[in-house]
Design an enzyme around this catalytic site. Structure first.
Site, PDB file in Angstrom:
ATOM      1  N   HIS A   1      -9.602   0.991   5.149  1.00  0.00           N
ATOM      2  CA  HIS A   1      -8.164   0.962   5.826  1.00  0.00           C
ATOM      3  C   HIS A   1      -8.206   1.916   7.075  1.00  0.00           C
ATOM      4  O   HIS A   1      -9.169   2.860   7.168  1.00  0.00           O
ATOM      5  CB  HIS A   1      -7.002   1.675   4.948  1.00  0.00           C
ATOM      6  CG  HIS A   1      -5.669   1.494   5.399  1.00  0.00           C
ATOM      7  ND1 HIS A   1      -5.331   2.797   6.343  1.00  0.00           N
ATOM      8  CD2 HIS A   1      -4.694   0.802   5.199  1.00  0.00           C
ATOM      9  CE1 HIS A   1      -3.888   2.597   6.473  1.00  0.00           C
ATOM     10  NE2 HIS A   1      -3.381   1.086   5.760  1.00  0.00           N
TER      11      HIS A   1
ATOM     12  N   SER B   1       3.720  -2.233  10.362  1.00  0.00           N
ATOM     13  CA  SER B   1       5.360  -2.313  10.458  1.00  0.00           C
ATOM     14  C   SER B   1       5.673  -3.712   9.995  1.00  0.00           C
ATOM     15  O   SER B   1       6.848  -4.177  10.745  1.00  0.00           O
ATOM     16  CB  SER B   1       5.734  -1.998  12.086  1.00  0.00           C
ATOM     17  OG  SER B   1       5.173  -0.500  12.359  1.00  0.00           O
TER      18      SER B   1
ATOM     19  N   GLY C   1       2.865   2.043  10.889  1.00  0.00           N
ATOM     20  CA  GLY C   1       3.811   3.367  10.858  1.00  0.00           C
ATOM     21  C   GLY C   1       4.522   3.682  11.925  1.00  0.00           C
ATOM     22  O   GLY C   1       5.018   4.794  12.077  1.00  0.00           O
TER      23      GLY C   1
ATOM     24  N   GLU D   1      -6.861   4.290   8.000  1.00  0.00           N
ATOM     25  CA  GLU D   1      -6.614   5.714   7.805  1.00  0.00           C
ATOM     26  C   GLU D   1      -7.957   6.419   7.423  1.00  0.00           C
ATOM     27  O   GLU D   1      -8.254   7.553   7.612  1.00  0.00           O
ATOM     28  CB  GLU D   1      -5.430   6.154   7.079  1.00  0.00           C
ATOM     29  CG  GLU D   1      -4.041   5.851   7.909  1.00  0.00           C
ATOM     30  CD  GLU D   1      -2.903   5.228   6.929  1.00  0.00           C
ATOM     31  OE1 GLU D   1      -2.990   5.406   5.588  1.00  0.00           O
ATOM     32  OE2 GLU D   1      -2.192   4.672   7.517  1.00  0.00           O
TER      33      GLU D   1
ATOM     34  N   GLU E   1      -4.979  -5.191  10.501  1.00  0.00           N
ATOM     35  CA  GLU E   1      -4.131  -4.011  10.856  1.00  0.00           C
ATOM     36  C   GLU E   1      -4.278  -3.332  12.347  1.00  0.00           C
ATOM     37  O   GLU E   1      -4.957  -2.477  12.190  1.00  0.00           O
ATOM     38  CB  GLU E   1      -3.891  -2.998   9.671  1.00  0.00           C
ATOM     39  CG  GLU E   1      -3.674  -3.650   8.418  1.00  0.00           C
ATOM     40  CD  GLU E   1      -3.211  -2.550   7.549  1.00  0.00           C
ATOM     41  OE1 GLU E   1      -2.033  -2.824   6.821  1.00  0.00           O
ATOM     42  OE2 GLU E   1      -3.905  -1.557   7.245  1.00  0.00           O
TER      43      GLU E   1
ATOM     44  N   LYS F   1       0.116   4.457  -0.199  1.00  0.00           N
ATOM     45  CA  LYS F   1      -0.356   5.319   0.417  1.00  0.00           C
ATOM     46  C   LYS F   1      -0.309   6.734  -0.345  1.00  0.00           C
ATOM     47  O   LYS F   1      -0.132   6.429  -1.554  1.00  0.00           O
ATOM     48  CB  LYS F   1       0.138   5.455   1.883  1.00  0.00           C
ATOM     49  CG  LYS F   1      -0.213   4.204   2.710  1.00  0.00           C
ATOM     50  CD  LYS F   1       0.290   4.421   4.152  1.00  0.00           C
ATOM     51  CE  LYS F   1      -0.139   3.250   5.006  1.00  0.00           C
ATOM     52  NZ  LYS F   1      -0.107   3.173   6.241  1.00  0.00           N
TER      53      LYS F   1
ATOM     54  N   ASN G   1       0.717  -1.336   0.100  1.00  0.00           N
ATOM     55  CA  ASN G   1       0.031  -0.045   0.142  1.00  0.00           C
ATOM     56  C   ASN G   1       0.896   1.097  -0.127  1.00  0.00           C
ATOM     57  O   ASN G   1       1.609   1.583   0.908  1.00  0.00           O
ATOM     58  CB  ASN G   1      -1.022  -0.130   1.442  1.00  0.00           C
ATOM     59  CG  ASN G   1      -1.716   1.226   1.534  1.00  0.00           C
ATOM     60  OD1 ASN G   1      -1.785   2.136   0.585  1.00  0.00           O
ATOM     61  ND2 ASN G   1      -2.329   1.415   2.777  1.00  0.00           N
TER      62      ASN G   1
END
Ligand code: 13P
Length: 251
Positions: free
Chosen positions: A96, A214, A174, A98, A168, A13, A11
């Site tokens: 996702h 990660s 991240g 985010e 996730e 992003k 991904n």
């Protein structure tokens, strides 16, 4: 070990111009050509055409990072499944963290997108995962269960074969903090149990569940060795061939 295929997805992003995306795509095509697993690259919308032309006919699928919940119309700033299909996109990442937490997408909206994407023939990677406070409150399994059940509401058993779930944990994205393979496997096993309850044991056994958060060359093999971890959804480490390729070719 299960006999499910491993599926490693990148991904990208909101990174990379078209030229940068093209460089990465070319490197991946060259370095993954003998790879034995399933692969996916999900660049920004703006680089889909460029990357799609480079990976066409290779073992790397083309993914988008989101789509609108309607086919077309007055939706300024959104991108439609029809437009993604036109670009040769095969897979859409939905839900996702985010999108859920920075852009307030809820389970109902995500479910609408999931059904629309399936209706248009796409594979869907449905992301689920708890926040740190939820994990600390002992609610990780319950949160992932709710997101799975609500995300898949109304999805037929036939369409489930085009669903991949990505676990996730939000606190691992991240941050450099990875869930331990054991902790991740507990959640993956729980999601598989939920799918078994909804769709039967055979469907649950076939479901691909990726881990994301990660993932790095140093931890990929230990994660993938777990019974219920069938691949990875990689963010930061997917931005360079030198870190994505070792994950994708993990031994
Ligand atoms: P990182 O690999 O950068 O933690 O991101 C994971 C992710 O969000 C992939 O979708």
């Amino acid at each position: 070990m299960s006999n499910r295929p491993y599926y490693i997805a990148g991904n990208w992003k909101m990174h990379k111009t078209r030229a940068e995306a093209a460089d990465l795509a070319k490197a991946l095509v060259a370095q993954l050509k003998d790879g034995k697993h399933t692969y996916l690259a999900a660049p920004s919308f703006t680089a889909l055409e460029t990357v799609g032309a480079i990976i066409k006919g290779t073992n790397i699928r083309l993914g988008a990072q989101d789509c609108a919940c309607e086919e077309q119309g007055a939706h300024t700033g959104e991108v439609s499944v029809l437009q993604l299909k036109d670009l040769g996109v095969q897979t859409i990442i939905l839900g996702h963290s985010e999108r859920r937490h920075t852009y307030q997408e809820d389970d109902a909206l995500i479910n609408k997108k999931v059904k629309l994407a399936l209706q248009h023939g796409f594979e869907v990677i449905l992301c689920v995962g708890e926040q740190l406070s939820e994990r600390e409150a002992g609610k990780a399994e319950a949160v992932c269960e709710t997101q799975t059940v609500k995300g898949l509401e109304g999805v037929s058993p036939a369409d489930l074969s085009r669903i991949v779930i990505a676990y996730e944990p939000v606190w691992a994205i991240g941050t450099g903090k990875t869930a331990t393979p054991e902790d991740a496997d507990v959640i993956h096993a729980h999601i598989r149990k939920v799918i078994g309850r909804l769709y039967g044991g055979g469907a649950a056994e076939k479901l691909i569940i990726q881990y994301g958060g990660s993932v790095k060359p140093e931890n990929a093999a230990q994660l993938m060795a777990k019974e219920n971890i069938d691949g990875a959804l990689v963010g930061g480490a997917a931005l360079k061939a030198e870190t994505f390729v070792p994950i994708a070719l993990f031994a």
